[in-house]
Design an enzyme around this catalytic site. Structure first.
Site, PDB file in Angstrom:
ATOM      1  N   MET A 220      -8.383  10.299   8.930  1.00  0.00           N
ATOM      2  CA  MET A 220      -8.717  10.918   7.642  1.00  0.00           C
ATOM      3  C   MET A 220      -9.509  12.209   7.810  1.00  0.00           C
ATOM      4  O   MET A 220     -10.405  12.509   7.027  1.00  0.00           O
ATOM      5  CB  MET A 220      -9.473   9.914   6.751  1.00  0.00           C
ATOM      6  CG  MET A 220      -8.557   8.834   6.206  1.00  0.00           C
ATOM      7  SD  MET A 220      -9.410   7.264   5.787  1.00  0.00           S
ATOM      8  CE  MET A 220      -9.527   6.447   7.399  1.00  0.00           C
TER       9      MET A 220
ATOM     10  N   LYS B  54      -3.492   3.472  -3.120  1.00  0.00           N
ATOM     11  CA  LYS B  54      -4.934   3.661  -3.197  1.00  0.00           C
ATOM     12  C   LYS B  54      -5.324   4.875  -2.378  1.00  0.00           C
ATOM     13  O   LYS B  54      -6.378   4.951  -1.796  1.00  0.00           O
ATOM     14  CB  LYS B  54      -5.670   2.413  -2.715  1.00  0.00           C
ATOM     15  CG  LYS B  54      -7.074   2.281  -3.281  1.00  0.00           C
ATOM     16  CD  LYS B  54      -7.658   0.946  -2.911  1.00  0.00           C
ATOM     17  CE  LYS B  54      -7.509   0.637  -1.451  1.00  0.00           C
ATOM     18  NZ  LYS B  54      -8.245   1.546  -0.561  1.00  0.00           N
TER      19      LYS B  54
ATOM     20  N   ASP C 204       0.824  -1.201   0.000  1.00  0.00           N
ATOM     21  CA  ASP C 204       0.000   0.000   0.000  1.00  0.00           C
ATOM     22  C   ASP C 204       0.863   1.259   0.000  1.00  0.00           C
ATOM     23  O   ASP C 204       2.031   1.234   0.380  1.00  0.00           O
ATOM     24  CB  ASP C 204      -0.892   0.004   1.238  1.00  0.00           C
ATOM     25  CG  ASP C 204      -2.347  -0.233   0.876  1.00  0.00           C
ATOM     26  OD1 ASP C 204      -2.612  -0.589  -0.272  1.00  0.00           O
ATOM     27  OD2 ASP C 204      -3.199  -0.074   1.762  1.00  0.00           O
TER      28      ASP C 204
END
Lengths: 253, 253
Positions: A169, A57, A36
C-alpha cells in the site's frame, strides 16, 4: 439448527491457479461467499451453489464499511450458514482479518483461516529473486506504508535492520518512501515495484532507490502494487528486460 | 534437443491440501523430482512419471551438500529434462533458492519459481491470529535465528521496530532469543512456538516471553518449529486450550 461458521479464505494474488486445494474446497462448500474487491471475480465459478456477495473495501469511495461486512458474516453464520470470506493475498498479512476474527469470536461464531500467497511473494517469484538471499540479508520485513493514524512507519529504523523490505500500500507514496530509505541505505540499493503481482496484469519496474519513483511514475504504476527494496532484489534475473520495459513505458508515457 | 528447465516449487508446510494448483501441475509435469527433507513424501504420488530423488539438506548429518544438489539440477536440465525441485514452505523465504537460481542462471538454465505457504503463516492460521493485527503493529519480520557466520540477528533492534516477529530455525535457541527480546519488550509480550506448523503433527505452545522457553522445553518442542512474538499473537483464540495442553505436556515430560 446446525451452527454456522466463517472461513476466511486467502485467495492469493488473483490467478485461480495460485489457490490452494484447501481454499478451493472451502469455496466449493460455501453457502455464502463474501468476495473482496481485489479478488478475481472468476472465483464464483468454484462455488456454484453459494450466494455470492461482493464486499469491496478498497481505500476510497464506494466501499462497504468494515462493520457492515462483519455484521453480515455474523448474521449468516448465526443462521447456520457456512460463510466463506474470500480475501486477496494472504488473509493473515494486512487486510483486517485480526479484527474480523476477534469480533466473530466475541459473537460466539466459529472462525477458521486458510492460507494463501501474498503479493510480496508473487512479486518476488515474478522477478526471480529470493526475499532472503543469504548473501544479502537474514530476513524480510512486510510492512504497510499506510498506518492507522495516518503517519508512516519509521523508514530509517526499518532500513537499519538490513532486511529486505516488502512494502504494501505504498505506490502513491513511493517518492517519499524512497527518499526516507535513502537516508540510511545507499541510493544504489536495488528497488522494484510490482503492480498486480501474480496476475496476468502484472507489470514491474526494477531500478534503484534513487530512480525507482521516477521510473514507476513514468510507467504509470499505481495501486495495487508492492514495493521491494534491498540487495536481494538486485539478483533479479530480468533486470535488463524489465529496465528496458520501464524505459520504453517511460518513453510512451 | 528441447532445452530443459528447473522449476522451484514451494510445497507449503506439508499437507498436500496446502499446495497450490500451479504447484501440483508443475509436479505432475516433472521428469525429475528433487525432494527436500521436510517435504511430505506423499508428494511423489502427484508425479507418477517422474524420477524422484530425495535430497535432504537438514542441519546436521546425512545431508546432501548444496553444491551437489545444484549440480544435479543443472545436469538434468542440460539433458533436456524438466526438473522440479520441491522445497518445503515458501521457496523464496529462507532455504537457499536465491543461490540456486543464481547458479542455474549462470549455467544458462531457465529457472522459474512457484509460490507456496510458509510455516509462519500456517502457524498463525493454526493459532487463529493475524500476523499484523492493526491494534498491535504495522507489519511482521520474518527472520532466521541462524545466521551464516554463526552469529545471531540483532534481537533488540528487531524488537524495537514494534513488528510481530516470525523467527525460523530458532527452536534450539529459544531461551536465548526470549531473553534477548526481553531486554526491549515487556516480559508479558505474547509468544508462541509451533512445531510442524500446518501439518497433522502440529503442536503449539502459547505463552509469554518470560515463560515460553520453559514451557516449550517441558513440552519437548523441537525443530522444525517457528517462533511468533508480539502483541498480535496474544489474540490467539486457543490460548486457554493450548496453555492447558502445554501444562499437560509439561506434567507428562
Amino acid at each position: 439448527m446446525k451452527p454456522g461458521k466463517v472461513t476466511l479464505v486467502s485467495a492469493g494474488p488473483g490467478d485461480l491457479d495460485l489457490l490452494t486445494f484447501r481454499a478451493a474446497k472451502a469455496i466449493a462448500a460455501a453457502d455464502v461467499l463474501l468476495i473482496d474487491d481485489l479478488v478475481n471475480s472468476e472465483i464464483v465459478s468454484l462455488a456454484p451453489r453459494a450466494r455470492a456477495i461482493r464486499v469491496g473495501k478498497r481505500g476510497g469511495c464506494r466501499s462497504t464499511p468494515q462493520a457492515f461486512i462483519t455484521r453480515l458474516m455474523r448474521r449468516y453464520a448465526q443462521q447456520g450458514r457456512h460463510v466463506v470470506r474470500v480475501k486477496g493475498g494472504e488473509a493473515l498479512l494486512f487486510g483486517r482479518a485480526g479484527e474480523e476474527m476477534s469480533e466473530l469470536r466475541r459473537a460466539g461464531v466459529e472462525v477458521e483461516v486458510i492460507n494463501g500467497i501474498s503479493s510480496g511473494f508473487a512479486a518476488a517469484a515474478g522477478l526471480g529473486v529470493s526475499l532472503t538471499h543469504r548473501d544479502h540479508c537474514p530476513g524480510v520485513i512486510f510492512v504497510t506504508a499506510h498506518l492507522r493514524d495516518g503517519t508512516s512507519p519509521d523508514w530509517p529504523a526499518l532500513a537499519r535492520t538490513g532486511m529486505t523490505l516488502a512494502i504494501y500500500m505504498g505506490a502513491s507514496r513511493l517518492a517519499d518512501i524512497a527518499a526516507a530509505l535513502s537516508g540510511v541505505l545507499p541510493v544504489q540499493t536495488p528497488a522494484a515495484i510490482v503492480e498486480w503481482a501474480g496476475t496476468t496484469r502484472e507489470r514491474r519496474v526494477v531500478a534503484t532507490l534513487d530512480d525507482i519513483a521516477r521510473l514507476a511514475g513514468a510507467a504509470g504504476i499505481v495501486s495495487p502494487a508492492v514495493i521491494l527494496v534491498g540487495g536481494a532484489i538486485g539478483e533479479a534475473s530480468c533486470d535488463a528486460d524489465v529496465l528496458q520495459d520501464a524505459h520504453e513505458l517511460s518513453r510512451r508515457a
